[in-house]
Motif scaffolding. Structure first.
Motif, short mmCIF file in Angstrom:
data_model
loop_
_atom_site.label_atom_id
_atom_site.label_comp_id
_atom_site.label_asym_id
_atom_site.label_seq_id
_atom_site.Cartn_x
_atom_site.Cartn_y
_atom_site.Cartn_z
N PRO A 24 0.84 -1.19 0.00
CA PRO A 24 0.00 0.00 0.00
C PRO A 24 0.89 1.25 0.00
O PRO A 24 1.93 1.25 0.65
CB PRO A 24 -0.79 -0.10 1.30
CG PRO A 24 0.01 -1.01 2.16
CD PRO A 24 0.78 -1.93 1.25
N GLY A 25 0.50 2.27 -0.74
CA GLY A 25 1.27 3.52 -0.76
C GLY A 25 1.21 4.17 0.62
O GLY A 25 0.21 4.07 1.32
N ILE A 26 2.30 4.83 0.97
CA ILE A 26 2.34 5.52 2.27
C ILE A 26 1.22 6.55 2.36
O ILE A 26 0.62 6.78 3.40
CB ILE A 26 3.74 6.16 2.48
CG1 ILE A 26 3.90 6.65 3.91
CG2 ILE A 26 4.01 7.29 1.53
CD1 ILE A 26 4.23 5.54 4.85
N GLU A 27 0.92 7.12 1.21
CA GLU A 27 -0.12 8.12 1.15
C GLU A 27 -1.49 7.53 1.55
O GLU A 27 -2.23 8.12 2.33
CB GLU A 27 -0.20 8.68 -0.26
CG GLU A 27 -1.07 9.88 -0.37
CD GLU A 27 -0.60 10.80 -1.49
OE1 GLU A 27 -1.32 11.75 -1.78
OE2 GLU A 27 0.49 10.57 -2.04
N ASP A 28 -1.76 6.33 1.01
CA ASP A 28 -3.03 5.68 1.35
C ASP A 28 -3.11 5.39 2.84
O ASP A 28 -4.13 5.60 3.49
CB ASP A 28 -3.18 4.36 0.58
CG ASP A 28 -3.22 4.59 -0.92
OD1 ASP A 28 -3.70 5.67 -1.32
OD2 ASP A 28 -2.74 3.71 -1.66
N VAL A 29 -1.98 4.90 3.36
CA VAL A 29 -1.98 4.55 4.78
C VAL A 29 -2.25 5.78 5.63
O VAL A 29 -3.10 5.78 6.52
CB VAL A 29 -0.61 3.93 5.17
CG1 VAL A 29 -0.59 3.61 6.65
CG2 VAL A 29 -0.33 2.70 4.34
N ILE A 30 -1.54 6.87 5.29
CA ILE A 30 -1.70 8.07 6.10
C ILE A 30 -3.09 8.68 5.93
O ILE A 30 -3.70 9.15 6.89
CB ILE A 30 -0.55 9.07 5.80
CG1 ILE A 30 0.74 8.48 6.35
CG2 ILE A 30 -0.82 10.43 6.41
CD1 ILE A 30 1.96 9.34 6.21
N THR A 31 -3.60 8.63 4.72
CA THR A 31 -4.96 9.11 4.51
C THR A 31 -5.93 8.38 5.42
O THR A 31 -6.79 8.98 6.06
CB THR A 31 -5.39 8.88 3.04
OG1 THR A 31 -4.42 9.46 2.20
CG2 THR A 31 -6.75 9.49 2.77
N ARG A 32 -5.75 7.07 5.49
CA ARG A 32 -6.66 6.28 6.34
C ARG A 32 -6.46 6.62 7.81
O ARG A 32 -7.42 6.68 8.57
CB ARG A 32 -6.46 4.80 6.08
CG ARG A 32 -6.90 4.42 4.67
CD ARG A 32 -6.96 2.93 4.48
NE ARG A 32 -7.58 2.27 5.62
CZ ARG A 32 -7.31 1.02 5.97
NH1 ARG A 32 -6.43 0.31 5.30
NH2 ARG A 32 -7.91 0.50 7.01
N ILE A 33 -5.23 6.88 8.19
CA ILE A 33 -4.99 7.25 9.59
C ILE A 33 -5.66 8.60 9.89
O ILE A 33 -6.36 8.76 10.90
CB ILE A 33 -3.48 7.34 9.89
CG1 ILE A 33 -2.85 5.97 9.75
CG2 ILE A 33 -3.24 7.90 11.28
CD1 ILE A 33 -1.34 5.95 9.84
N TYR A 34 -5.49 9.58 8.99
CA TYR A 34 -6.12 10.90 9.19
C TYR A 34 -7.63 10.76 9.29
O TYR A 34 -8.27 11.46 10.06
CB TYR A 34 -5.80 11.83 8.01
CG TYR A 34 -4.39 12.39 7.98
CD1 TYR A 34 -3.44 12.02 8.91
CD2 TYR A 34 -4.04 13.31 7.00
CE1 TYR A 34 -2.15 12.52 8.85
CE2 TYR A 34 -2.76 13.82 6.94
CZ TYR A 34 -1.81 13.43 7.86
OH TYR A 34 -0.55 13.95 7.79
N ARG A 35 -8.19 9.89 8.48
CA ARG A 35 -9.65 9.73 8.49
C ARG A 35 -10.12 8.96 9.70
O ARG A 35 -11.32 8.80 9.90
CB ARG A 35 -10.09 8.97 7.23
CG ARG A 35 -10.02 9.80 5.98
CD ARG A 35 -11.03 9.26 4.99
NE ARG A 35 -10.79 9.80 3.68
CZ ARG A 35 -10.53 9.04 2.60
NH1 ARG A 35 -10.54 7.72 2.70
NH2 ARG A 35 -10.31 9.60 1.45
N GLY A 36 -9.17 8.43 10.44
CA GLY A 36 -9.55 7.67 11.62
C GLY A 36 -10.06 6.28 11.30
O GLY A 36 -10.81 5.69 12.06
N GLU A 37 -9.64 5.77 10.14
CA GLU A 37 -10.14 4.45 9.74
C GLU A 37 -9.31 3.31 10.30
O GLU A 37 -9.60 2.16 10.04
CB GLU A 37 -10.18 4.35 8.21
CG GLU A 37 -11.29 5.18 7.61
CD GLU A 37 -11.23 5.21 6.09
OE1 GLU A 37 -11.93 6.04 5.52
OE2 GLU A 37 -10.47 4.42 5.51
N THR A 38 -8.25 3.67 11.01
CA THR A 38 -7.42 2.60 11.56
C THR A 38 -7.45 2.65 13.08
O THR A 38 -7.99 3.58 13.67
CB THR A 38 -5.96 2.78 11.11
OG1 THR A 38 -5.60 4.11 11.38
CG2 THR A 38 -5.81 2.47 9.65
N ALA A 39 -6.86 1.66 13.67
CA ALA A 39 -6.79 1.59 15.13
C ALA A 39 -6.07 2.82 15.65
O ALA A 39 -6.51 3.52 16.50
CB ALA A 39 -6.03 0.35 15.55
#
Ligand SMILES: Nc1ncnc2c1ncn2[C@@H]1O[C@H](COP(=O)(O)OP(=O)(O)OP(=O)(O)O)[C@@H](O)[C@H]1O
Ligand SMILES: [Mg+2]
Lengths: 262, 317
Positions: free
Chosen positions: B302-317
């Protein structure tokens, strides 16, 4: 000391880049000199003794043209370089420098003042000298004392402006502070009328206030009104007092400092 | 080099309630942040808009007084030893300027020599290096107000480096730079870090900067640190899934194998998603190859961008 000089030099150079503004301002200063001169002449002619508050005609002319010359040198109507930086948050970069903040601006202000002496100070006085009969200091040491007094006036005016600018940390609005500053200056500094034109007890109290030190004091030295030593001493004391107030305010501001913007 | 413990900064904001009354609300811009950065580290400090990044940098540089907590930078307490600290650090606020607006760029640089009391030979060397690396020669004598944003930013960066600081705080230093200038700035920062061991704390919204420069990442959101660790480990922690992309010799229905599921089909190409801890990639490839005939295959991280986007959106733990 070297840094102080380098700062002053740069501020001087900075002002030299505003040529059009300088030319326009100089023109206005000179025109207003004639206007104010005409009013002064009319007032003196109308008075019974031909003098007001101890000013005879040539002294009144000197007062008029000197104030026109010094108006920009001591920045009578204030300046908002610091206030603007507080309001837009650029103050952050000023505070990130390894330098005493007040000294930084004081050095720059001397550069600014020297520029204004050359660019805005000379022409009105010379105009006054050519067109009117001006009262001049009789001895070289009075000229010297006048020069010293102008330097102190710049410092005193800087002290005042520094304080007004820092107050914007609390008010977050410059306009109110600016109009307050202008109102105080026009009454107490001798910009609109010589302090001596006010009733005696008022004139006496004005002379012990900080605004007087920024403009009327050097003119009194020039015209030989009052005790020269006393005038210079009071100026000196006020310069230090205002700088100390400014420094205290700066410390307080930094403690509760809120830098605007990200 | 940088030690931060329990750092908090609250702002009072006034909210209108009713016609005349205002209510004072205290909002925490930075809320209990702790971390330590060692000498010679280069750390990316990222987070969504309003996360508290600039506020943290301002406290670290002694410009803002913290509401709570303790911090030291290069062994100094920033707000108490601001001037001393300022001699040893370099600061760039991407959206502010420390240059003299009306004067040629050169004048600002010369002043810095006196401001930081740098020996004129050292200053010369450092300036030459900056001019060369950041390609400033074309506009050294241009008044700053006539510079483009990217030119000015390179000037700002040089200005922050002329006194050879031990620690650099860069708050969005690549803002407004084109691709070429951005690459130059990154290379320059990487070289500084490599050759001089300068400690760098870098705030940016450009993940390219992070990927090129930072091994370590600090992510802050709503004033709290939500990740502090290696850039590489970020993916594993927040995004355990990988994708196996296969090109089949003949298009067919979705491949069904254990440990992965098809998430997309496009003609002969199929995407299979699998959990990197539960499924071994090599085994999976073997299993797929046993099923169907393959032309080509790749494993996508996964691109780092996707990961961080998901973190910003609060979609991860
Ligand atoms: N002077 C201030 N007064 C009130 N609130 C403030 C002030 N400065 C910042 N804030 C608030 O603090 C929070 C953090 O701001 P900060 O500038 O640190 O964010 P940031 O992470 O740098 O964001 P960005 O990516 O947009 O630069 C924001 O919610 C902001 O509204
Ligand atoms: Mg920011």
């Amino acid at each position: 000391m070297r840094l102080f000089w380098e700062l002053a030099r740069r501020e001087f150079r900075r002002y030299t880049t505003y040529r059009a503004a300088t030319a326009a301002g100089l023109f206005t200063n000179t025109v207003f000199g004639f206007l104010r001169g005409a009013v002064m002449i009319a007032a003196l002619r109308a008075s019974s003794q031909g003098s007001i508050g101890g000013y005879n005609m040539s002294e009144a002319m000197s007062y008029t043209w000197l104030t026109q010359s010094m108006l920009m040198v001591v920045a009578v109507w204030g300046w908002n370089d610091i206030a603007l930086r507080v309001l837009n948050g650029d103050i952050a970069t000023d505070l990130a420098r390894p330098v005493h903040f007040q000294m930084w601006w004081l050095a720059r202000d001397f550069g600014r003042a020297w520029y204004q002496v050359l660019a805005r100070g000379i022409v009105p006085v010379v105009t006054g000298l050519l067109v009117f009969d001006l009262a001049l200091p009789a001895s070289w040491w009075r000229w010297f004392a006048f020069a010293l007094s102008v330097v102190l006036a710049v410092a005193a005016s800087f002290g005042l402006r520094f304080v007004m600018n820092l107050l914007v940390f609390w008010t977050m609005d410059w306009r109110g502070l600016s109009s307050t500053h202008n109102a105080l200056m026009s009454v107490f500094s001798g910009m609109v009328l010589p302090v001596a034109f006010f009733p005696h007890w008022m004139a006496v109290s004005f002379r012990s206030l900080p605004w007087y030190q920024a403009l009327q004091a050097p003119i009194d030295v020039f015209l030989g009104k009052g005790s020269l030593v006393q005038v210079l001493m009071i100026q000196f004391v006020w310069v230090f007092a205002m700088l100390a107030v400014g420094q205290a305010l700066l410390v307080a501001a930094q403690r509760r400092l809120v830098v605007q913007g990200g | 080099m940088i030690e931060v413990r329990g750092l908090r900064k609250t702002f009072n904001v006034y909210r209108k309630i009713g016609r005349f009354r205002r209510e004072r609300v205290t909002a925490a811009a930075v809320d209990d942040v702790s971390f330590a950065v060692g000498a010679g580290e280069i750390v990316g400090y990222v987070g969504p808009n309003g996360a508290g990044k600039s506020t943290t940098v301002k406290m670290l540089t002694g410009i803002l007084v913290p509401s709570e907590g303790s911090l030291t930078v290069a062994g100094l307490v920033p707000t108490q030893q601001r001037v001393e600290l300022a001699r040893r650090i370099g600061v760039v606020f991407g959206q502010r300027s420390q240059l003299w607006w009306d004067l040629p760029l050169r004048e600002s640089f010369d002043l810095l020599r006196h401001l930081y009391r740098v020996d004129s030979r050292v200053h010369r060397e450092q300036l030459d290096e900056c001019v060369e690396r950041l390609e400033l020669q074309g506009f050294l004598t241009t008044p700053v107000r006539q510079l483009s944003l990217g030119q000015r930013m390179r000037g700002e960066l040089a200005a922050a480096l002329l006194h050879r600081p031990e620690v650099l705080f860069l708050d969005e230093p690549t803002i407004g730079l084109d691709i070429v200038s951005r690459a130059k700035v990154r290379d320059f920062l990487a070289a500084l870090h490599r050759d001089r061991g300068v400690t760098v704390m870098l705030t940016t919204h450009d993940l390219g900067d992070i990927e090129h420069l930072c091994r370590r990442l600090l992510i802050i959101d709503q004033g709290r640190v939500i990740y502090d660790g290696a850039l590489a480990a970020l993916r594993d922690q927040f995004e355990p899934f990988r994708t196996l992309v296969v090109d089949l010799v003949v298009s067919g229905p979705a491949i069904s194998v254990e440990g992965a599921e098809v998430v997309k089909i496009d003609g002969p190409r199929q995407w299979l998603r699998f959990h990197r801890e539960h499924t071994n990639a090599a085994d999976l490839v073997a299993r797929v190859a046993a099923h169907v005939e393959l032309n080509d295959l790749t494993i996508e991280e996964p691109g780092i961008e996707d990961v961080i986007t998901r973190i910003y959106r609060g979609e991860t733990a």
